[in-house]
Structure formats: structure tokens, C-alpha cells
Design a protein around this motif. Structure first.
Motif, short mmCIF file in Angstrom:
data_model
loop_
_atom_site.label_atom_id
_atom_site.label_comp_id
_atom_site.label_asym_id
_atom_site.label_seq_id
_atom_site.Cartn_x
_atom_site.Cartn_y
_atom_site.Cartn_z
N SER C 202 0.86 -1.19 0.00
CA SER C 202 0.00 0.00 0.00
C SER C 202 0.89 1.23 0.00
CB SER C 202 -0.96 0.00 1.19
OG SER C 202 -0.24 -0.01 2.39
N HIS C 203 0.33 2.36 -0.42
CA HIS C 203 1.10 3.60 -0.40
C HIS C 203 1.34 4.01 1.04
CE1 HIS C 203 0.89 4.29 -4.66
NE2 HIS C 203 -0.42 4.16 -4.68
N PRO C 204 2.43 4.74 1.29
CA PRO C 204 2.63 5.25 2.65
C PRO C 204 1.48 6.21 3.00
CG PRO C 204 4.16 6.29 1.10
CD PRO C 204 3.47 5.19 0.37
N PRO C 205 1.12 6.29 4.28
CA PRO C 205 0.04 7.20 4.65
C PRO C 205 0.44 8.64 4.35
CG PRO C 205 1.09 6.27 6.61
CD PRO C 205 1.71 5.60 5.43
N ARG C 206 -0.53 9.48 4.10
CA ARG C 206 -0.22 10.89 3.88
C ARG C 206 -1.31 11.72 4.55
NH1 ARG C 206 -2.04 10.01 -2.28
NH2 ARG C 206 -4.23 9.91 -1.80
N ALA C 207 -1.01 13.01 4.65
CA ALA C 207 -1.99 13.88 5.30
C ALA C 207 -3.28 13.87 4.48
CB ALA C 207 -1.44 15.30 5.39
N GLU C 209 -6.45 15.24 2.58
CA GLU C 209 -6.70 16.50 1.89
C GLU C 209 -8.20 16.60 1.64
OE1 GLU C 209 -5.71 16.44 -2.18
OE2 GLU C 209 -5.70 14.28 -2.32
N PRO C 211 -11.49 16.80 -0.46
CA PRO C 211 -11.77 16.35 -1.83
C PRO C 211 -11.84 17.55 -2.77
CG PRO C 211 -13.67 16.00 -0.38
CD PRO C 211 -12.54 16.44 0.47
N THR C 212 -11.21 17.44 -3.94
CA THR C 212 -11.23 18.56 -4.88
C THR C 212 -12.21 18.33 -6.00
OG1 THR C 212 -9.43 17.52 -6.08
CG2 THR C 212 -8.84 19.19 -4.46
N SER C 213 -12.56 17.10 -6.26
CA SER C 213 -13.58 16.88 -7.28
C SER C 213 -14.63 15.93 -6.73
CB SER C 213 -12.98 16.30 -8.55
OG SER C 213 -12.81 14.92 -8.41
N ARG C 214 -15.77 15.98 -7.30
CA ARG C 214 -16.90 15.23 -6.81
C ARG C 214 -17.16 14.04 -7.71
NH1 ARG C 214 -20.37 13.39 -7.55
NH2 ARG C 214 -22.45 13.26 -6.74
N GLN C 215 -17.38 12.92 -7.14
CA GLN C 215 -17.64 11.76 -7.96
C GLN C 215 -18.67 10.89 -7.30
OE1 GLN C 215 -17.34 8.46 -8.35
NE2 GLN C 215 -17.11 8.24 -10.54
N ALA C 216 -19.68 10.50 -8.07
CA ALA C 216 -20.62 9.51 -7.51
C ALA C 216 -20.36 8.19 -8.16
CB ALA C 216 -22.05 9.96 -7.68
#
Lengths: 216, 216, 216
Positions: C202-207, C209, C211-216
Motif C-alpha cells: 500500500s502507499h505510505p500514509p499521507r496527510a 486532503e 476532496p477537490t472533485s466530486r464523484q458519484a
């Protein structure tokens, strides 16, 4: 009214109340837009029957084949959108109609499964799924642990009603009396549960412990 | 390109973008391993169509019958795994392609349902389910209330696009022009919604109240 | 024992352990009544196979056609209700039997899909769905992010076992040796994962953020 008309009327009444109650319950817990309120009302009303029909392989499900199910469910959900917050007297009425829906759905779902050749045990299970499936899907969508798993007498009357209808039929009762007997039993137990705040048994609470084994 | 090739290209493009966007959205919200990222991307891309096919009784679903759906979805999700955090310009592009996917899925899903004999109302509903079903399943899996229920113009353009395709066909339009009209309408409304931050109507927020009646 | 008897015994053993483990896992995380414990045990045990059968169009699903699946699952869940909190030695045993269930379900699910005419890739996927689907549905019902998406080697051995059975069969192995090879491989990788605490990448954890775009 003929037997068929009685069943049909109760089925429509159950669909309407499930949609109304489902939409009200959902909007009490989560902030929803109009799409959300209508969707969750319809899902509560037709989700159980659609799950049953998919499992039985009877597709498209009844709710997509007969226009009056979707129309009734949408109507019930729309009423919920407009009243938004029911007065206390209406809330009590809804509980009664919801119990009628539970009873009719449990019994009708189980009898349909028997008619399509299922054995008694899975038929009873499918009756209960018809009755509680819609509310369970709604709870999953609004991120609640389905109340049917944690509290209250809701699944148990549905199972008893479905079992009565199935076993009554196997014992030689005609479909309508078997259904009526099952539905009345389910309705009575459900309302007694509401009145006396009966709960299904559960273990006493205990301190949470860290999981020791992993299971997917 | 022939009409068929246009539809096929848009279908594949929609599948790719849904997988990419679905996997990115999921990993922004929950910490996932590679299995989780790929699974959620694939689920977003093919979940809606699989739900439609199961409800229509057209099993195994298209996504399991034609290798290119799974392959495309897996490819989109793998891209999401590698880019992990898209630059702003890419994020904007994804929104546009996601709207293309929404439009194509809504229209194609509804036309497929009509082709299998469903009436207009359930066919329109199945079009919308095709378009928003995958994202909804993803949100349930990562424990979010599906955004389609709470905000934004997402289900409404899908319903309008599906309705245009179905009713246009019923009014005598050939399938391709009806589909194109529905898809363009859906795409336009969706992009207008993104641009002007339009929301579906919802009630004003109110103080939370304790539940007064129990419903499963 | 004949080959058929071996497979049948392992299948029943897997169903029992999945139900037991599923019900124990659920009641560790959420306070449930007896309906909840039994339901979640049964769902964990038969949910994966039912999802597979619905996707294959083989309805009613095996779990509703053959009484011993429901009976075994209900038995396993009932044991979980009575022991409630397993001693440490039992917990270890459960992990081993759970890995057996995982292996048998993955291999049998994939072979069933091949037998019904699916191509190798979707058949392998359906094998994995058979193995991890029940636990995933349980986690969704108790409002957990399915652990199969976030951690641990659970889906990967299932995929490898299913792939071995499917590709072994395509390469000319008889069904039983192909199944045995796949199951042993799956079991070995799963147990090695438990023993050495292996994780999927898995990717290392990150801060976090916004959400910048909306997706359903």
C-alpha cells in the motif's frame, strides 16, 4: 372484496407505508437532498422484494414488471418529502401500517418462494428477506448498522409469520387462510413487541477487546 | 466511425474513467492496499452495469462475458494506483470524462432495458442505476453515505438522459439519435452542475432529534 | 474417501468455520442481538457463494437449494452465540479452518464458473468473490470497511488458488488435482501471511486532503 383483492390492497398499503416510513427514517438520520429521500423511500419499499426475486431467478423483479409498485413507492416517498416531520399521531399510525407491511411482505414472499419450488426452510428465509430486506439496504446506504441486527422484535415476527404460512400450506391449509394466519400472527407479535418494548435476547455488554484474529 | 464504433468507444472510455476516478476517490478517503484500490476502481466501473444485468436477468453480466470491460477497468484502476495523487489539470480532465461515462452509461443502460422488454419507467430507472450504481457500491464499501443521495446534480442528469433516450425511442427516433440526444443532454446538465455548483433541492438543516419510532 | 467426498467434506467444514468465525468477528465489533449474530454468521458463510450464483444466473443459489448449507451455517453461528468469547487455543484453530474455507471456496467457485462456460479471467474473479464475498457483506452490514480492501493477505491467496485451478484445468489437469493444487497453494500462502504478518503493498500514509472533485 375477493381474497385476491384483499391481498393486493394490503400489498399496496405495505409498499406505501414502507416507502413513507423508510424515507422519514432516513431523513431523520442523514441530511439528504430530494434524490436521496425519494431513492431511500423507494429502496425501503421495493428492496426486499427485489432481493427475493433476484435470488429466486424471477427477473425482472415484480417491482420492475408492474408499474404500480414503483408508482406507489414513489408516492409514499414524496409524501415523506412534503411532510418532512410527522406529527406524533401520524407517527403512531405509521408504526401500525409498517407492521401491516411487514406481515404482508413476509407471508407473500414466503408463499411466492414455495410456489417457485423452494423447500420450506429457504422459503421462510426468503419471506423474512422480503420483509426486512428493504429497510436493511436503506440502513446500509445511510451508514447505519441495520436495526434488524441489533434490537427489537422485527425479524422474529417476520420469520414466525412466514413459517406459519409455509407450514400451514404444507399441512393442507389453502393459501389464503395460511397467509391470513401467518400475517395476523406476525402483526400481533410485532405490535406486542412495540407495545411492551420487547427485545430479542442479546449477551450483556462487555468491555471491548482488541481483535486477536483477522477474518475477511 | 460507424455509430456502433462511436458507442463502443464511449463505453470503453467511460469504463476507463469510472475506474480511474473511482479508485482515486476511494484512496483519498480510506487507506487501502493495492487489492483495495484495484477492487474499488473495478467496482465503480462495472458495478452499475452488473446490477442492471442481474436485475434484467441477463446473466452472466456483460462485464463478465466480454473481456474488455474487466481489462479496461483494471487498467484504469492500475493507473490510479500509480499516479496516486493527480495534478490539478488532470483532475479537471477526469471530471469531464466522468461526465461522459455518466451520460453513456445512463443512455446505454436504459436502451438495453427497453430492448429486453421493460416498460419506460423501469427502463429509465435501470439507466440511472447503470450510471450511478458503481459509485454507490464503492461508497458503501468505503463506508461513505453515497454522494448521489446527499448532494450535487449527478442522478438527475442521468435520469433526464435516460428518459430522453427511452421516450425519444418511443416517439419514433432511431436508437442512435435518441441515445445521442439523451447523452448530450445528460452531459450538458452535469457539466453545468459542476460549473455553477448546482445542487438538488434539500430541506434546510434542523436540530437532530432522537428517533421516536423504530423502523427496520 | 472418494474425491467427491473429500470436496464435500471440505465444503461443509469451510461453511461451518466461516459461519463461526463470521459471527464471532461481528459480535466482537458491534453489540448484536441473537438475530444479528445468527444472520451475520450465515451471511459470512453463504454470502460469497450466493453472490457467485446470482452473477452466474444459477438461481436459486446452491445455498437455498441444498438444505445442508443453511443448516451448517446456522449451526456454526449458533456455536458462536454460545461460546461468545473463544479461548485462545480455539481462536488459533479457527484461523486454520478459516484458511481451509477460503481455499475450498476459491477453488470450487472458480471451477463452477468454468463449468458454466465463463472465460478464465471472470472465472478466477468469481472464485475470489466466492471466498471473500461473505466476509465483505458482513463487514458492510456492521459498518466496517471490508478488511479485504485494507490489509492482510486474504484476497491474493484466493486469487492465486482460483487461478491455479482454472489454468491447471485449461492446461489439461483433471478437475480434482487442479482443485487440490489450487487449494493447497491458497492455504499455504494464507497461512504464511498469518504467520509472518505479510501485507499487500500500500502507499505510505499521507496527510488527508479535502476532496477537490466530486464523484458519484
Amino acid at each position: 372484496m375477493s381474497e385476491h383483492q384483499i391481498l393486493f390492497t394490503l400489498d399496496i398499503l405495505g409498499t406505501l407505508t414502507f416507502a413513507l416510513n423508510g424515507a422519514l427514517t432516513a431523513s431523520r438520520r442523514v441530511r439528504l437532498d430530494i434524490v436521496g429521500v425519494l431513492t431511500l423511500g423507494v429502496v425501503t419499499a421495493v428492496g426486499g422484494g427485489m432481493t427475493r426475486d433476484v435470488l429466486l431467478g424471477d427477473t425482472p423483479p415484480d417491482a420492475l414488471k408492474h408499474w404500480y409498485y414503483l408508482a406507489t413507492a414513489l408516492g409514499g416517498a414524496a409524501i415523506a418529502w412534503f411532510i418532512a416531520r410527522p406529527p406524533r399521531a401520524l407517527a403512531r399510525t405509521i408504526v401500525v401500517f409498517d407492521a401491516i407491511g411487514l406481515s404482508v411482505f413476509a407471508v407473500a414472499g414466503a408463499q411466492k418462494a414455495v410456489g417457485l419450488g423452494l423447500n420450506p426452510a429457504p422459503a421462510i428465509l426468503l419471506g423474512a428477506i422480503t420483509a426486512v430486506g428493504g429497510g436493511t439496504i436503506r440502513d446500509v446506504l445511510i451508514r447505519e448498522v441495520p436495526s434488524v441486527l441489533t434490537s427489537d422484535l422485527y425479524a422474529i415476527p417476520a420469520l414466525i409469520g412466514a413459517a406459519t404460512a409455509v407450514l400451514g400450506g404444507a399441512a393442507g391449509l389453502a393459501p389464503f387462510p395460511a397467509a391470513a394466519l401467518g400475517a395476523i400472527l406476525c402483526f400481533g407479535i410485532r405490535m406486542a413487541g412495540v407495545r411492551y418494548r420487547l427485545q430479542a435476547p442479546s449477551h450483556p455488554p462487555r468491555a471491548p477487546e482488541p481483535p486477536t484474529s483477522r477474518q475477511a
